[in-house]
Structures are given as C-alpha cells and as structure tokens.
Enzyme design. Structure first.
Site, PDB file in Angstrom:
ATOM      1  N   SER A  95     115.213 118.209  -6.792  1.00  0.00           N
ATOM      2  CA  SER A  95     116.257 119.192  -7.093  1.00  0.00           C
ATOM      3  C   SER A  95     116.043 120.393  -6.175  1.00  0.00           C
ATOM      4  CB  SER A  95     116.184 119.617  -8.564  1.00  0.00           C
ATOM      5  OG  SER A  95     116.478 118.530  -9.402  1.00  0.00           O
ATOM      6  N   LEU A 169     126.054 118.566  -7.679  1.00  0.00           N
ATOM      7  CA  LEU A 169     126.331 118.141  -9.056  1.00  0.00           C
ATOM      8  C   LEU A 169     125.124 118.416  -9.952  1.00  0.00           C
ATOM      9  CD1 LEU A 169     128.112 116.792 -11.170  1.00  0.00           C
ATOM     10  CD2 LEU A 169     127.331 114.558 -10.319  1.00  0.00           C
ATOM     11  N   LYS A 170     123.923 118.225  -9.422  1.00  0.00           N
ATOM     12  CA  LYS A 170     122.724 118.500 -10.220  1.00  0.00           C
ATOM     13  C   LYS A 170     122.660 119.968 -10.627  1.00  0.00           C
ATOM     14  CE  LYS A 170     118.748 117.922 -12.193  1.00  0.00           C
ATOM     15  NZ  LYS A 170     117.522 117.475 -11.556  1.00  0.00           N
ATOM     16  N   LEU A 171     123.047 120.864  -9.734  1.00  0.00           N
ATOM     17  CA  LEU A 171     123.046 122.287 -10.081  1.00  0.00           C
ATOM     18  C   LEU A 171     124.041 122.573 -11.200  1.00  0.00           C
ATOM     19  CD1 LEU A 171     122.758 124.113  -6.629  1.00  0.00           C
ATOM     20  CD2 LEU A 171     120.951 123.577  -8.275  1.00  0.00           C
ATOM     21  N   ASN A 174     122.462 121.194 -14.537  1.00  0.00           N
ATOM     22  CA  ASN A 174     121.325 121.966 -15.041  1.00  0.00           C
ATOM     23  C   ASN A 174     121.733 123.370 -15.457  1.00  0.00           C
ATOM     24  OD1 ASN A 174     119.801 119.726 -14.591  1.00  0.00           O
ATOM     25  ND2 ASN A 174     118.173 120.800 -13.513  1.00  0.00           N
TER      26      ASN A 174
END
Length: 291
Positions: A95, A169-171, A174
């Site tokens: 990440s 998308l991960k940001l 999360n």
C-alpha cells in the site's frame, strides 16, 4: 507450469508470510528477502539481496510497508529491478502512494518487465484464509498472467483499471475503513460517558446492520481490550496520510478524513504496533478518566 514456479517475496511480514503459505498450497515454491535483514520462515530460503531474489524467481511479489521501503528494495544495484529479466512479472501488493506506484511501473516498462499494482483489502485473518480482495491495476494481459497467484491468495480480484488504479482504489477503501472506525470510537465514548452499561452497549452494536462486519470485529477486540495487530495503527495512519496527500493533489476537499487522520495519528503515537482499533480503547480511557 504452476508447480515449477518460484515466487520471490520482497518483504515477508504478517501479510506476506500468510500469502506464502497459501501459495505453497497451490504448488508454488518461495524464496524471500526482507528489508530488515531478518529471515527464517520454515522452508523458505532467505537471500542476501532483493536482486538475488529477483534473479532466482519466476514472479516477484512485493509486500513492504511504505514508499521508502519500496524504493530501497526495488532500485539500485541490490534492488529487485536489477535482477529482473525482460518479460518478468512484479506483483506489488504494497500500500504505497500513486506516485511511487507510477514510478515503479515506468521503471519496469524500461526493462521490459510487467508491474501490476495489486494491494489487497483484508487483514491477517483474511490473508490466512486466502480470502483477501486483490485490487489490481494493469492491462488485461497482465491480469491473466497474475490470475493464478491472485486466485491462490484471495477470494476476489477487482480489476480496477489501468496501471495505478489498484493503488488508488486501496486508498479509497482504507479511507472509508479509517473514518468508520473513528466514528465508532467516538460514538462508543459518548455512550460510556452518558452512563450506558458497557456490556449492553457493545452487545447492541454487534447486532446493528449499520456497522460493517469489519468494524464489528474491531468492536469485539475493544470489548476485551485485545488489540493484537491485525492492521497496525502505524500502517493505517500511513494510509490515511497517503490519502490526504492524494486528495490534496486533486484539490478534493476531505475535511472528515483529515480529522480521522488526526485521530489515527494519536493512536499511532499511543500504540503504533497495536491494531488501529486501539483508538476505541484510547477514547474509552479518556471518558473513564472524566468519570
């Protein structure tokens, strides 16, 4: 043939070590390099440098905590890219920032190496159960190359779009996760300060559809005071910081998430290696001291 392939792990911490177990079940072999220089995980051989791992592996899987670790492990004479051959495949599950993600993709392109940004959604329980959600950015052809690995570590792969899309998308995910936890922590603190019975409050929240299964798990951890790190506070705070920077670059106003980042900075200061749900315990102590 899958059974003959070797996965070269760059970083073998809590998440990657569990991925390695599931990849072994799927027939892959594993070798590893850890930035800390520490190693020794059953049958996995630890090599001296990331470049050594890349030379010996069919696929390189990167799982490091931040941009700085990614730069140290991937670049330079001892970095993984120095050991990659044209046609190689790098799966970056870390990440990290969109900028670091793009830089690695472009560096791979220059060498004829395919780099997929594929951070995962899920904590250590999901990693252990091969139930992660893989958030992947790359071409359709790249996705097909990586599919057997993704299927071995996760229950679902989301093809988020072109290179860099997985990291973005991960940001998003999360940020929502962090904001939800902060809201839960503050609401619980109010309930306790207002005199609600603690056991009743935690039991009631566990039954509410408005609270996600993930956050219910964090509430159960807080009830017993067990904040063993499934997702350490230092990593959640880092992801919130990356989100704020990414949003600011696009002039997107995110005041709620800015406040959440401050709460998670407090949590990191108080217990950086504890699970990020330790914020619930911190808020409980604050109101308990006022009682």
């Amino acid at each position: 043939m899958t059974a003959a392939q070797t996965i070269g792990f760059i970083g073998l911490g809590a998440m990657a070590s569990r991925m390695a177990v599931n990849l072994a079940k799927a027939g892959y072999k594993a070798i590893a390099y850890t930035p800390s220089g520490k190693g020794g995980n059953g049958d996995i051989a630890f090599l001296a440098t990331a470049a050594d791992v890349a030379r010996a592996a069919d696929i390189v899987l990167v799982c490091v905590p931040d941009d700085e670790a990614l730069e140290t492990c991937m670049y330079g004479a001892a970095g993984a890219l120095a050991g990659m051959k044209s046609g190689g495949l790098v799966l970056n599950t870390s990440s990290v920032s969109p900028e670091a993600t793009q830089a690695l993709f472009e560096a791979g392109q220059k060498l004829g190496v395919t780099v997929i940004d594929c951070p995962v959604s899920g904590s250590t329980p999901e990693a252990e159960a091969a139930a992660l959600v893989v958030l992947a950015g790359g071409s359709d052809d790249a996705m097909q190359r990586a599919k057997p690995v993704f299927d071995a570590i996760g229950r679902l792969t989301v093809h988020a779009g072109p290179p860099g899309s997985g990291a973005r998308l991960k940001l998003v995910i999360n940020a929502i996760m962090g904001a939800g936890l902060a809201a839960v922590a503050e609401a619980i603190a109010y309930g306790l300060a207002a005199g609600l019975d603690r056991s009743m409050l935690f039991d009631a929240l566990d039954e509410m559809a408005v609270i996600s299964p993930h956050h219910k798990r964090k509430i159960r951890m807080a009830r017993t005071g067990d904040f063993a790190p499934q997702f350490p506070a230092r990593l959640m705070q880092k992801d919130m910081r990356l989100f704020l920077d990414a949003a600011a670059r696009l002039a997107v106003p995110v005041p709620t998430l800015a406040a959440t980042t401050q709460q998670l900075s407090l949590t990191r200061r108080a217990a950086e290696d504890a699970d990020y749900s330790a914020l619930i315990g911190i808020m409980e102590k604050i109101v308990a001291n006022d009682a």
